[in-house]
Scaffold this active site. Sequence first.
Site: not given
Length: 189
Positions: A14-16, A104, A106
Site C-alpha cells: 500500500g505504498s501507492n 490501473n 502497472h
Amino acid sequence: MSRVSIAIFASGTGSNCENIIRYFQSSNTVCTSLVVSNKSDAPVLDKARRLGVTTKVVNKAELNDEQVMMPMLREYNVQFIVLAGFLPIIPDFMVNAFDHRMINLHPSLLPKFGGKGMWGHHVHEAVKAAGEKETGMTVHWVTPVCDGGDIIAQFRCQLSPDDTADDIAAKEHQLEMRHFPEVIEQLLS
Ligand code: GAR
C-alpha cells in the site's frame, strides 16, 4: 464545488495507496473515501486507517457479487476507482459501471510485461531477464482485457546492465511515488 470521491483498491503493502491519500488530504478536488482490499492482513489496511480512511475487505465471492460491490461503492458515493497493486481480476459489472472511471497502475512500460500473472516482482524479474535498457510505469484505463486498456500516461527510467531485479523495482517505484498522484489529479480536475 464538491470533491470527486475516489476508492483505492490494493492487495499488499500500500505504498501507492498511502501516497495518494496523503497527496489529496487537503485537496479541493479529490477525496479518498474508501480503501478496498481482498486481503484481511494486507498492510495497506492499517496505513489507510491511520490516515482516517474507511477500509473494507472483500473476499473473492463478494468482489464478484454485484449486489455486494455496487451498494458498497454507492454508500461511499464512489465516482472513480484507482487500482494500486490490486491483484484480483475486476468483474465485468464493475468495469462496465466505471467505464473510463477506473484506472490501473502497472509497473512496466505496457504493452511490454503485462497480462495475467505479471505483477510486482514478476514484472521486474522479467524486465531483468529480457535485458531491457529501460523500464517504467504505466497508468491505463481498466477494460475487460487484463492490462489492455488505453494508456493514459507512462514514465520511464534508464537501467544499467548491473541492475538487479530489486534495483529495477526500486527505480520504478520512485516513478510511482513521484507521478501517480499527479496523473490522478490531472484526470479529475
Ligand atoms: C506497484 O508497484 C504497482 O505498480 C504494482 O503493484 C505494486 C503495489 O505496491 N501493480 C501491479 O503489479 C499490477 N499488475 P504498493 O502496494 O506498495 O503500492
